[in-house]
Scaffold this active site. Structure first.
Site, PDB file in Angstrom:
ATOM      1  N   HIS A 186       0.818  -1.218   0.000  1.00 45.62           N
ATOM      2  CA  HIS A 186       0.000   0.000   0.000  1.00 45.62           C
ATOM      3  C   HIS A 186       0.843   1.254   0.000  1.00 45.62           C
ATOM      4  O   HIS A 186       0.391   2.303  -0.458  1.00 45.62           O
ATOM      5  CB  HIS A 186      -1.031  -0.042   1.121  1.00 45.62           C
ATOM      6  CG  HIS A 186      -2.194  -0.874   0.710  1.00 45.62           C
ATOM      7  ND1 HIS A 186      -3.125  -0.412  -0.186  1.00 45.62           N
ATOM      8  CD2 HIS A 186      -2.510  -2.149   0.955  1.00 45.62           C
ATOM      9  CE1 HIS A 186      -3.983  -1.366  -0.439  1.00 45.62           C
ATOM     10  NE2 HIS A 186      -3.641  -2.439   0.246  1.00 45.62           N
ATOM     11  N   ARG A 288     -11.550   2.235  -4.720  1.00 47.89           N
ATOM     12  CA  ARG A 288     -11.376   1.457  -3.481  1.00 47.89           C
ATOM     13  C   ARG A 288     -12.235   2.099  -2.390  1.00 47.89           C
ATOM     14  O   ARG A 288     -11.756   2.931  -1.619  1.00 47.89           O
ATOM     15  CB  ARG A 288      -9.908   1.472  -3.042  1.00 47.89           C
ATOM     16  CG  ARG A 288      -8.960   0.697  -3.939  1.00 47.89           C
ATOM     17  CD  ARG A 288      -7.544   0.715  -3.358  1.00 47.89           C
ATOM     18  NE  ARG A 288      -6.696  -0.295  -3.934  1.00 47.89           N
ATOM     19  CZ  ARG A 288      -5.788  -0.068  -4.891  1.00 47.89           C
ATOM     20  NH1 ARG A 288      -5.608   1.125  -5.378  1.00 47.89           N
ATOM     21  NH2 ARG A 288      -5.042  -1.060  -5.346  1.00 47.89           N
ATOM     22  N   ARG A 325     -15.576  -0.777  -6.511  1.00 48.10           N
ATOM     23  CA  ARG A 325     -15.419  -2.048  -5.794  1.00 48.10           C
ATOM     24  C   ARG A 325     -16.136  -1.938  -4.458  1.00 48.10           C
ATOM     25  O   ARG A 325     -15.934  -0.956  -3.731  1.00 48.10           O
ATOM     26  CB  ARG A 325     -13.935  -2.320  -5.555  1.00 48.10           C
ATOM     27  CG  ARG A 325     -13.733  -3.524  -4.652  1.00 48.10           C
ATOM     28  CD  ARG A 325     -12.302  -3.919  -4.571  1.00 48.10           C
ATOM     29  NE  ARG A 325     -11.525  -3.031  -3.736  1.00 48.10           N
ATOM     30  CZ  ARG A 325     -10.207  -3.115  -3.616  1.00 48.10           C
ATOM     31  NH1 ARG A 325      -9.533  -4.006  -4.316  1.00 48.10           N
ATOM     32  NH2 ARG A 325      -9.555  -2.296  -2.830  1.00 48.10           N
ATOM     33  N   ASN A 438      -2.165  -7.506  -7.508  1.00 47.80           N
ATOM     34  CA  ASN A 438      -1.404  -7.408  -6.251  1.00 47.80           C
ATOM     35  C   ASN A 438      -1.692  -8.616  -5.367  1.00 47.80           C
ATOM     36  O   ASN A 438      -0.788  -9.305  -4.896  1.00 47.80           O
ATOM     37  CB  ASN A 438      -1.789  -6.141  -5.478  1.00 47.80           C
ATOM     38  CG  ASN A 438      -1.743  -4.902  -6.336  1.00 47.80           C
ATOM     39  OD1 ASN A 438      -1.021  -4.866  -7.316  1.00 47.80           O
ATOM     40  ND2 ASN A 438      -2.516  -3.895  -5.979  1.00 47.80           N
ATOM     41  N   CYS A 486      -6.500  -4.054 -12.727  1.00 49.27           N
ATOM     42  CA  CYS A 486      -6.511  -2.858 -11.879  1.00 49.27           C
ATOM     43  C   CYS A 486      -5.456  -2.958 -10.781  1.00 49.27           C
ATOM     44  O   CYS A 486      -5.367  -2.097  -9.926  1.00 49.27           O
ATOM     45  CB  CYS A 486      -7.892  -2.627 -11.274  1.00 49.27           C
ATOM     46  SG  CYS A 486      -8.379  -3.926 -10.136  1.00 49.27           S
TER      47      CYS A 486
HETATM   48  C1  PEP Z   1      -5.188  -5.991  -6.062  1.00 51.03           C
HETATM   49  O1  PEP Z   1      -5.141  -6.812  -5.147  1.00 51.03           O
HETATM   50  O2  PEP Z   1      -4.487  -6.064  -7.102  1.00 51.03           O
HETATM   51  C2  PEP Z   1      -6.097  -4.835  -5.962  1.00 51.03           C
HETATM   52  C3  PEP Z   1      -6.264  -4.033  -6.988  1.00 51.03           C
HETATM   53  O3  PEP Z   1      -6.705  -4.613  -4.756  1.00 51.03           O
HETATM   54  P1  PEP Z   1      -5.942  -3.959  -3.476  1.00 51.03           P
HETATM   55  O4  PEP Z   1      -4.595  -3.524  -3.920  1.00 51.03           O
HETATM   56  O5  PEP Z   1      -6.790  -2.829  -3.005  1.00 51.03           O
HETATM   57  O6  PEP Z   1      -5.929  -5.113  -2.544  1.00 51.03           O
HETATM   58 MG    MG Z   2      -6.719  -6.788  -3.662  1.00 55.49          MG
END
Ligand code: PEP
Ligand code: MG
Length: 556
Positions: A186, A288, A325, A438, A486
């Protein structure tokens, strides 16, 4: 003396500024007895620290004005509450150190507040902040959380969780450097959202001296400590040139032979919309929504508050596509009203869609808020669920959307390898897929995205991850549906071309990355993207995949 350190560059650009550290989470002073004769000195130290913190809070309030001033003034009053001070002095008189006495006296007061019902319980976080300030001052360590600074700075931290950073002032943060975290942590996501350069997984970041000047290159991952004036000027000049060249690229995302790949923005709320519009995002590929509620997650947000936030975003893209989402709570994004407190392994527990299915009223409220927010707007609303594991999950989500009367497309995120492996069956229930690369990397490689030591396995160029992406894109193509990316993979310009070659139909990323991706994509053909994708998948390592694809795309 100038020295160059190396981490992993995750957000483009160059930042030059002084180091400020994010304070460690909780400070608990040691509970040791002090001799009675030291008590008066300790009491004086406590009083001085309390007065200094109160004066500092007031000064900040005067500077900030408005609502912030009222909050800071109230905190200054808390710090100087006479009963609290009397309790601190009593505790010191019977052998506590100043810091321990403050810690314990505030804990007692905190328990009273927490028990006193809704309004006062809401003040507990403010009280904790005051306590932390006083204890940090007494211990001579940085204040926990976001640094206090009126000057712009480069933020150094072990890692940054969304909850830590909700209060960061984006006008003060020039860039980030973290010791932990990989390209999908993050910290990286937040840096891209803010459009500031960032380097993660840099050994020794937490030991960097406070106040020293550093130059951070978010592309190469280099951090130059104490750069000469000449180096600073050169880096600034290069960054300005690059920015100007990128600003010249505009228009929709497409390859040089006209294959369209819409470039969308990842946002955390209305505050991110202006940057997305400025960078020419063709819509939002990932909103998000949990980011809206991280700083006050005791109670589920009301339907009206949600309608207001969603409407602001939907109005900004009148004819565009906005993919929202539903709340993705859990693991590094806990929301008290959804996330179980006692799971042994929160990343594998009741998170994402799983927690919404356990709290159907929260999901219903959110879907109703989205239906109301989009009423009368020409926007193309799409709604997707995080952490869909199988067809049963996808069906439960689609049913909930239909029951809420939502006029939108419903989709599933592919973040768990099982969803990629069985993408076709999931597509029996929903209208689109969105690859969350991710988490998909985290779960495919059993590599926590927060842990710097496993950043190698979080590399989105890993051929196994490319295989899972190819599988999902192929399933979508076969069923005539769309499949976007994404996750942070979409923000790497070369990888974006490979994703296009794998059959991905849209790319969504932090707004600041859009010009880089648009520019690279416009220089290559679809056939080149497909060849690059095949070359990358034919290798056995992330580094080889990157090299093979780069070679094809540069036409060598
Ligand atoms: C991901 O996991 O790639 C995603 C886009 O969600 P987050 O990064 O918010 O978990
Ligand atoms: Mg995710």
């Amino acid at each position: 003396m100038t020295e160059t350190l190396q981490g992993v560059g995750v957000s483009h650009g160059v930042a030059i500024g002084q180091v400020r550290h994010m304070g460690t989470a909780v400070l608990e002073p040691e509970a040791k007895q002090i001799p009675t004769e030291d008590a008066p000195r300790e009491q004086a130290r406590a009083r001085q620290a309390v007065d200094a913190v109160a004066a500092d809070l007031q000064a900040r309030g005067n500077l900030a004005g408005g609502e912030a001033q009222a909050v800071l003034d109230a905190q200054a009053l808390m710090a100087q509450d006479p009963e609290l001070m009397a309790d601190v002095e009593r505790r010191i008189a019977v052998g506590s150190s100043a810091e321990r006495a403050v810690y314990d006296a505030f804990a007692a007061y905190r328990a009273l507040l927490a028990a006193a019902g809704d309004y006062l319980a809401g003040r507990v976080a403010d009280l904790d902040d005051v306590r932390n300030r006083i204890v940090a001052r007494l211990m001579g360590v940085p204040m926990p959380g976001v640094p206090d600074s009126d000057e712009p700075y480069v933020l150094f931290a072990r890692d940054l969780a969304p909850a830590d950073t909700a209060l960061l002032d984006p006008t003060l943060v020039l860039g980030f450097v973290t010791e932990e975290g990989g390209p999908t942590s993050h910290s990286a996501i937040l840096a891209r959202a803010l459009g500031v350069p960032a380097v993660v997984a840099m050994p020794g970041a937490t030991r960097m001296a406070e106040g020293v000047v550093v130059a951070v290159d978010g592309s190469s991952g280099a951090v130059i400590v104490d750069p000469s004036q000449e180096t600073q000027e050169r880096l600034r000049g290069e960054a300005a040139e690059r920015k100007a060249a990128l600003a010249a690229s505009s228009g929709p995302g497409q390859t040089s032979d006209g294959h369209r790949v819409p470039l969308l923005a990842n946002i955390g709320g209305p505050a991110d919309v202006p940057a997305a519009v400025e960078m020419g995002a063709e819509g939002v590929g990932l909103f998000r929504t949990e980011f809206l509620f991280l700083d006050d997650s005791k109670k589920a947000p009301s339907e009206d508050a949600q309608v207001e936030a969603y409407r602001k975003v939907l109005e900004a893209f009148p004819e565009g596509r906005v993919v929202v989402r539903v709340l993705d709570a859990g693991a590094d994004k806990p929301l008290d009203f959804l996330t179980p407190a006692d799971e042994p392994n929160p990343a594998l527990g009741v998170r994402g869609l799983r927690s919404l299915l356990e709290h159907p009223e929260v999901l219903r409220t959110q879907l109703r808020a989205l239906a109301r927010a989009s009423e009368g707007l020409p926007v193309h609303l799409e709604v997707m669920a995080p952490m869909v594991a199988d067809r049963q999950d996808a069906k439960a989500f689609a049913d909930a959307c239909r029951e809420a009367g939502l006029q939108a497309k419903f989709g599933a995120m592919v973040e768990i390898p099982s969803a990629a492996l069985r993408a076709r069956s999931i597509l029996q229930e929903v209208e689109f897929l969105s690859l969350g690369t991710n988490d998909l990397a985290q779960y495919a490689f059993a590599a926590d995205r927060q842990v710097g030591a496993v950043a190698r396995l979080q590399d989105p160029w890993q051929p196994a991850l490319l295989d899972l992406i190819a599988m999902s894109a192929e399933a979508a193509r076969a069923t005539g549906k769309s499949c976007g990316v994404c996750g942070e993979a979409a923000s790497d310009p070369v990888l974006a071309c490979v994703l296009t070659g794998l059959g991905v139909t849209s790319l969504s990323m932090g707004a600041a990355s859009i010009p880089y991706v648009r520019s690279k994509l416009s220089k290559v053909t679809l056939a080149q993207c497909e060849r690059a994708a095949a070359a990358a998948r034919a290798t056995d390592s992330a580094a080889d995949a990157r090299a093979a694809a780069s070679q094809v795309l540069s036409g060598e």
